[in-house]
Design a protein around this motif. Structure first.
Motif, PDB file in Angstrom:
ATOM      1  N   LEU A 102      17.536  -0.456  -3.126  1.00 21.86           N
ATOM      2  CA  LEU A 102      18.303  -0.212  -1.912  1.00 21.86           C
ATOM      3  C   LEU A 102      18.716  -1.559  -1.334  1.00 21.86           C
ATOM      4  N   GLN A 103      20.000  -1.864  -1.399  1.00 19.90           N
ATOM      5  CA  GLN A 103      20.494  -3.159  -0.965  1.00 19.90           C
ATOM      6  C   GLN A 103      20.852  -3.193   0.509  1.00 19.90           C
ATOM      7  N   GLU A 104      21.301  -2.073   1.054  1.00 17.79           N
ATOM      8  CA  GLU A 104      21.718  -2.084   2.460  1.00 17.79           C
ATOM      9  C   GLU A 104      21.637  -0.693   3.049  1.00 17.79           C
ATOM     10  N   LEU A 105      21.177  -0.625   4.295  1.00 17.93           N
ATOM     11  CA  LEU A 105      21.159   0.602   5.096  1.00 17.93           C
ATOM     12  C   LEU A 105      21.596   0.212   6.498  1.00 17.93           C
ATOM     13  N   ASP A 106      22.708   0.779   6.979  1.00 17.05           N
ATOM     14  CA  ASP A 106      23.235   0.379   8.278  1.00 17.05           C
ATOM     15  C   ASP A 106      24.063   1.516   8.861  1.00 17.05           C
ATOM     16  N   VAL A 107      24.632   1.270  10.016  1.00 10.51           N
ATOM     17  CA  VAL A 107      25.440   2.261  10.720  1.00 10.51           C
ATOM     18  C   VAL A 107      26.852   1.718  10.885  1.00 10.51           C
ATOM     19  N   VAL A 108      27.863   2.535  10.557  1.00 11.79           N
ATOM     20  CA  VAL A 108      29.266   2.129  10.678  1.00 11.79           C
ATOM     21  C   VAL A 108      30.042   3.233  11.393  1.00 11.79           C
ATOM     22  N   ASP A 109      31.306   2.916  11.750  1.00 11.85           N
ATOM     23  CA  ASP A 109      32.102   3.839  12.558  1.00 11.85           C
ATOM     24  C   ASP A 109      32.992   4.765  11.747  1.00 11.85           C
ATOM     25  N   ARG A 110      33.264   4.414  10.486  1.00 17.91           N
ATOM     26  CA  ARG A 110      34.197   5.235   9.720  1.00 17.91           C
ATOM     27  C   ARG A 110      33.902   5.121   8.220  1.00 17.91           C
TER      28      ARG A 110
ATOM     29  N   SER B  93       5.382  -2.812  11.596  1.00 17.78           N
ATOM     30  CA  SER B  93       5.640  -4.223  11.882  1.00 17.78           C
ATOM     31  C   SER B  93       7.115  -4.575  11.706  1.00 17.78           C
ATOM     32  N   ASP B  94       7.806  -3.859  10.820  1.00 22.70           N
ATOM     33  CA  ASP B  94       9.229  -4.111  10.610  1.00 22.70           C
ATOM     34  C   ASP B  94      10.075  -3.636  11.788  1.00 22.70           C
ATOM     35  N   GLY B  95       9.635  -2.583  12.460  1.00 25.20           N
ATOM     36  CA  GLY B  95      10.413  -2.038  13.557  1.00 25.20           C
ATOM     37  C   GLY B  95      11.667  -1.346  13.066  1.00 25.20           C
ATOM     38  N   THR B  96      12.640  -1.213  13.942  1.00 22.12           N
ATOM     39  CA  THR B  96      13.893  -0.551  13.608  1.00 22.12           C
ATOM     40  C   THR B  96      14.726  -1.442  12.718  1.00 22.12           C
ATOM     41  N   ARG B  97      15.185  -0.914  11.597  1.00 18.75           N
ATOM     42  CA  ARG B  97      15.937  -1.702  10.619  1.00 18.75           C
ATOM     43  C   ARG B  97      17.445  -1.602  10.809  1.00 18.75           C
ATOM     44  N   ALA B  98      17.919  -0.708  11.629  1.00 12.38           N
ATOM     45  CA  ALA B  98      19.354  -0.534  11.817  1.00 12.38           C
ATOM     46  C   ALA B  98      19.598  -0.077  13.250  1.00 12.38           C
ATOM     47  N   PRO B  99      20.827  -0.253  13.756  1.00 10.83           N
ATOM     48  CA  PRO B  99      21.120   0.217  15.114  1.00 10.83           C
ATOM     49  C   PRO B  99      20.923   1.726  15.232  1.00 10.83           C
ATOM     50  N   ILE B 100      20.696   2.176  16.462  1.00 13.87           N
ATOM     51  CA  ILE B 100      20.574   3.613  16.697  1.00 13.87           C
ATOM     52  C   ILE B 100      21.942   4.258  16.495  1.00 13.87           C
TER      53      ILE B 100
END
Length: 307
Positions: A294-302, A97-104
């Protein structure tokens, strides 16, 4: 009837807890040291940690007492007993139900995590806290960085013949089955005898941070629900004060922790010890339990970039 169906039906039949069982569960925390063989990259990892803090309602190996609400508008909680397998299936439903939590993530990007960690030492009860961060190269081709327990670790890229198992590349993760039965066979390494190894392999998806394709996290929880001897140990409170309950395997030092009301995955409970090396052998200096939020899970560039 196949083995998986038999296990599911056995897990669904959980007796009510007695007061004596609740009291005993609060003091039962016996773990054996587990020696694991893992690929080298897994030794350079950010551990997503969560540990138990004996509070409120207790749970035993067969089931957990979770608070729910009456349907007729009453605000008084009602106690419901869930088995470990039932809890994992509800967690799977929540994950879908949550789906994707962060960008691919692209292979040239980094998976960023921020985790609040509380460590309590068994001898003396001393507690320390940290805010951990990590920037993990998605495909391992670039350096990674971990800030753990106040110390910065700069990890080199993976070697030519090194791989992460399971992978962290999104495209590779998308190849893993999302059918729980098929995934369980992968986790068992092709044999029905490896129940403990299957639980350990499932934990590896969460020990190293990664963004999973839709349905994979849910399938992992449902596959673990089919493993014999899984159990609920205690009600847990993570480092952010979120109430949860741990699902573990006997004599194994890692456990999944889920929110008691929403069934969302919170982190992993870890029992460990402080270790030093003299070049030939490891010396253990005392056991501890760790809790994480766990406070944050995400995708970054560097490396160094924050969402």
């Amino acid at each position: 009837m196949d083995d998986l169906t038999a296990v599911r039906e056995l897990a669904d039949d959980v007796p009510e807890l007695t007061e004596g069982a609740r009291a005993a569960a609060r003091v039962r925390l016996q773990r054996a040291v587990v020696r694991e063989t893992r690929p080298r990259p897994l030794s350079r990892r950010l551990m997503l940690r969560a540990a138990v803090a004996g509070t409120a309602a207790a749970a035993v190996a067969g089931g957990a007492v979770l608070a729910t609400r009456h349907q007729q508008g009453s605000h008084a909680p009602r106690l419901t007993t869930l088995s470990a397998a039932q809890l994992l299936r509800r967690a799977a439903d929540r994950s879908r139900s949550d789906g994707t939590r962060a960008p691919i993530p692209r292979n040239d990007q980094y998976v960023y995590t921020r985790t609040y960690v509380t460590r309590t030492y068994v001898n003396g009860g001393r507690t320390r806290t940290w805010t951990d961060e990590s920037w993990l190269s998605v495909d391992g081709s670039r350096p990674s960085r971990r800030v753990e327990h106040g110390k910065v670790h700069n990890d080199p890229p993976l070697g030519e013949h090194e791989v992460r198992v399971p992978p962290t590349e999104y495209a590779e993760l998308a190849k893993w089955p999302t059918d729980p039965g098929k995934l369980l066979r992968w986790l068992r390494m092709g044999t029905a005898k490896h129940a403990r190894e299957a639980f350990m392999n499932a934990c590896q998806f969460f020990v190293v941070p990664r963004v999973m394709p839709p349905g994979l996290e849910a399938a992992i929880f449902e596959a673990v629900a089919e493993i014999p001897r899984i159990r609920i140990d205690h009600e847990a409170v993570d480092a952010l004060g979120r109430h949860g309950v741990a699902v573990s395997y006997p004599d194994f030092d890692f456990a999944f922790v889920f929110d008691t009301r929403t069934y969302a995955y919170l982190g992993m409970r870890v029992k460990g010890s402080t270790v030093t090396y003299d070049g030939r052998k490891a010396t253990h200096h005392g056991w501890y339990h760790e809790m994480s939020g766990l406070q944050e899970l995400d995708v970054v560039d560097r490396i160094g970039q924050r969402p």
